[in-house]
Every structure is written in C-alpha cells, then in structure tokens.
Design a protein around this motif. Structure first.
Motif, PDB file in Angstrom:
ATOM      1  N   PRO A 192      38.800  36.608  34.625  1.00  0.00           N
ATOM      2  CA  PRO A 192      39.896  37.388  35.231  1.00  0.00           C
ATOM      3  C   PRO A 192      39.805  37.407  36.757  1.00  0.00           C
ATOM      4  O   PRO A 192      38.711  37.487  37.333  1.00  0.00           O
ATOM      5  CB  PRO A 192      39.691  38.788  34.652  1.00  0.00           C
ATOM      6  N   LYS A 193      40.948  37.336  37.398  1.00  0.00           N
ATOM      7  CA  LYS A 193      41.024  37.434  38.848  1.00  0.00           C
ATOM      8  C   LYS A 193      41.230  38.892  39.257  1.00  0.00           C
ATOM      9  O   LYS A 193      41.952  39.633  38.597  1.00  0.00           O
ATOM     10  CB  LYS A 193      42.162  36.573  39.389  1.00  0.00           C
ATOM     11  N   GLU A 247      43.276  45.386  40.097  1.00  0.00           N
ATOM     12  CA  GLU A 247      44.057  44.402  39.369  1.00  0.00           C
ATOM     13  C   GLU A 247      45.079  43.828  40.354  1.00  0.00           C
ATOM     14  O   GLU A 247      45.804  44.582  41.005  1.00  0.00           O
ATOM     15  CB  GLU A 247      44.755  45.067  38.180  1.00  0.00           C
ATOM     16  N   PRO A 248      45.146  42.508  40.538  1.00  0.00           N
ATOM     17  CA  PRO A 248      45.953  41.923  41.613  1.00  0.00           C
ATOM     18  C   PRO A 248      47.431  42.304  41.578  1.00  0.00           C
ATOM     19  O   PRO A 248      48.037  42.544  42.634  1.00  0.00           O
ATOM     20  CB  PRO A 248      45.762  40.412  41.416  1.00  0.00           C
ATOM     21  N   LYS A 286      37.217  36.073  41.509  1.00  0.00           N
ATOM     22  CA  LYS A 286      37.073  36.205  40.060  1.00  0.00           C
ATOM     23  C   LYS A 286      35.911  37.143  39.749  1.00  0.00           C
ATOM     24  O   LYS A 286      34.889  37.109  40.427  1.00  0.00           O
ATOM     25  CB  LYS A 286      36.841  34.835  39.432  1.00  0.00           C
ATOM     26  N   PHE A 287      36.111  37.930  38.713  1.00  0.00           N
ATOM     27  CA  PHE A 287      35.126  38.950  38.341  1.00  0.00           C
ATOM     28  C   PHE A 287      34.436  38.541  37.047  1.00  0.00           C
ATOM     29  O   PHE A 287      35.041  38.551  35.972  1.00  0.00           O
ATOM     30  CB  PHE A 287      35.834  40.300  38.191  1.00  0.00           C
ATOM     31  N   ASP A 311      32.785  35.601  41.465  1.00  0.00           N
ATOM     32  CA  ASP A 311      32.919  34.174  41.785  1.00  0.00           C
ATOM     33  C   ASP A 311      34.037  34.068  42.821  1.00  0.00           C
ATOM     34  O   ASP A 311      35.200  34.302  42.521  1.00  0.00           O
ATOM     35  CB  ASP A 311      33.256  33.386  40.514  1.00  0.00           C
ATOM     36  N   SER A 312      33.670  33.723  44.049  1.00  0.00           N
ATOM     37  CA  SER A 312      34.636  33.672  45.142  1.00  0.00           C
ATOM     38  C   SER A 312      34.950  32.221  45.497  1.00  0.00           C
ATOM     39  O   SER A 312      34.351  31.280  44.988  1.00  0.00           O
ATOM     40  CB  SER A 312      34.083  34.392  46.378  1.00  0.00           C
TER      41      SER A 312
END
Length: 280
Positions: A44-45, A59-60, A6-7, A105-106
């Motif tokens: 956002p992931k 962007e995943p 997460k960013f 955030d990992s």
C-alpha cells in the motif's frame, strides 16, 4: 514535509533502540510482504507527513490518519546504506506503551527522510525547552501546591474536631464537679482552659521603663519555631517534593520530558531478507 512512499507495515520490538532490533523487524516485514506479493497483494502507498508535532502516516486519497507518531516517542531511526529505498523508525505506542518498528519503501530517498525526521526532532526539542518545558514545570508545581493545600485543609479539619472534643470534655468535667450540678461561671478574663489570654499591650506595659523610654522590643522567635501550635510543620509552598504529585498527573507531565531526554538515534545500517547474506 510530505513524502509519497510505500508502507511495509509495523511490528512490535523488544527494545527502543538498536541496529539488530530494526534489522530483524525489517527482515520479518519484508518476508511477510513477499508472501503477500506472491498472493497478488500490492504494497500500500501512503503519505508520510513530517513536522515538529510528529510523523503522520496518511491515506493518500482520503488523507485519513492511519498512524500518528509523536516525535518525543520516536527513539530510533535508520536507513539502509545498500538500498536507498528502505528506512525505518521505532516509536512507543501511546495506548499500549509497546515499542513498534515502522518500515517503509521510498523512492531512493530513505536517507533524506531519516535526516528530515532527525531535524524535526531537534526543532521540537528546542521548542519544548523554550516554552513547553517551562509549562510542564509550572503545571507540575501547581498540581503539587493544590494537593498540598488539600492535605492541609484535611489536617485543619481534624484539628478543629479535636479542639471541639476537648471543649465538650471540659464542659462535662465542670458540670460534674460543681455543687448541685450547677456550672460555675467563668471569669471573662480567662479562656476555656482557665488561662489568661496573652495581650502584647498588657505584657509590654508590665515591663518597667527607665526615664520614660519605651521598653525594649521582644526578640523574634520565628527562626526557632519549627512546628505550629498543634505540632504540625509550617507550610512551605516552595518545598514540594516529587512524591506530592498524584501518579497519573506526574506520568502525563513527565512523558514528553522523558521522551526528549532519551533522544533520537539516527543510524545507517544494512538490511537484508536472507539471514545468510554476507552483508548482515
């Protein structure tokens, strides 16, 4: 190496390194995320891609590059020793040249990601020393030689113009001093300055010989000559200082070298949201 994390975002910082610098940035972005979370917005992931060419934030789903941080621009990387989820790094922006702190955030692998970035930096630096560093020096030398050649060509043109002006002045003087305005024909054995051209053959033939032996060779004076016929220093392609490089070319070629020279600092620190927390 890919990580799904997460960013939290990025924010400008004043210094390229320092625990206090990243601590304040994390505190600021955490506070902003708490406000957005209270408003119903989710963190956002993103997909973090780490290689010897840089750290990309993608962007995943679409794989669109949101941020591309070159390794030689990353100067500081840290993870939270009390919260295995939080890590951050400082990178110099390529367009604005401002230092930005990126916070993530990992899934409890902050330390692993920090070490991975450090290993990528080390490998990229070795690759730069083996090949890239030599290429940069070669390109800098070529740029310096090209500029030196341009300067010499300009100087040569100016000297030719001066010689042409002197020839014109000499012809005008000869016309004005000759009777009835006629030009006195010049002897073919002299040049335009009424000087007898130098001939090494005739010069050597005038030297008396003994017993039919050849005259002694004339000693070389190249070591004594510091300037050429027009008073200019002789061109030395291996003696080009840094001042000979155009500023724009020099800054681009030195950017990678200076970035790696600054190095990457890896540090474990404690981040927190509350400034009154005893851990800070």
């Amino acid at each position: 190496v890919l990580y799904d994390i997460k960013f939290l975002g990025s924010t400008e910082v004043e210094q390229p390194k320092g625990t206090e610098v990243v601590r304040d940035a994390v505190r600021k972005l955490k506070f902003a995320r708490h406000i957005k979370k209270s408003e119903g917005q989710k963190i956002p992931k993103v997909e973090l891609q780490i290689s010897i060419y840089g750290v990309k934030i993608l962007e995943p789903k679409t794989k669109e590059v949101q941020h591309n941080c070159q390794l030689h621009r990353i100067s500081f990387c840290a993870d939270d020793k009390t919260d295995k989820r939080i890590f951050t790094f400082i990178c110099k922006d390529s367009e604005s040249n401002k230092h930005l702190c990126y916070v993530f955030d990992s899934e409890k692998c902050a330390e692993e990601i920090t070490l991975t970035i450090g290993q990528a930096f080390d490998l990229a630096y070795r690759k730069f020393l083996e090949s890239g560093g030599k290429d940069v020096e070669t390109r800098k030398q070529i740029a310096g030689l090209q500029k030196r050649i341009q300067d010499l060509e300009t100087e040569n043109t100016e000297l030719k113009n001066k010689v042409h002006d002197l020839e014109n002045k000499l012809r005008i003087t000869q016309v004005s001093t000759s009777p009835a305005g006629t030009v006195t024909p010049k002897s073919p054995s002299t040049d335009i300055f009424d000087m007898i051209p130098f001939s090494p053959i005739s010069h050597q033939s005038s030297i008396p010989t003994r017993n039919g032996s050849q005259p002694p060779p004339v000693p070389s004076r190249s070591a004594e000559i510091k300037r050429d016929l027009f008073g200019a220093e002789p061109f030395d392609p291996f003696n080009c200082g840094a001042g000979d490089f155009p500023p724009d070319i020099q800054s681009k070629l030195d950017e990678m070298q200076e970035g790696f020279k600054m190095g990457l600092t890896l540090e474990g620190t404690v981040f927190c949201l509350d400034p009154l927390d005893s851990r800070c």
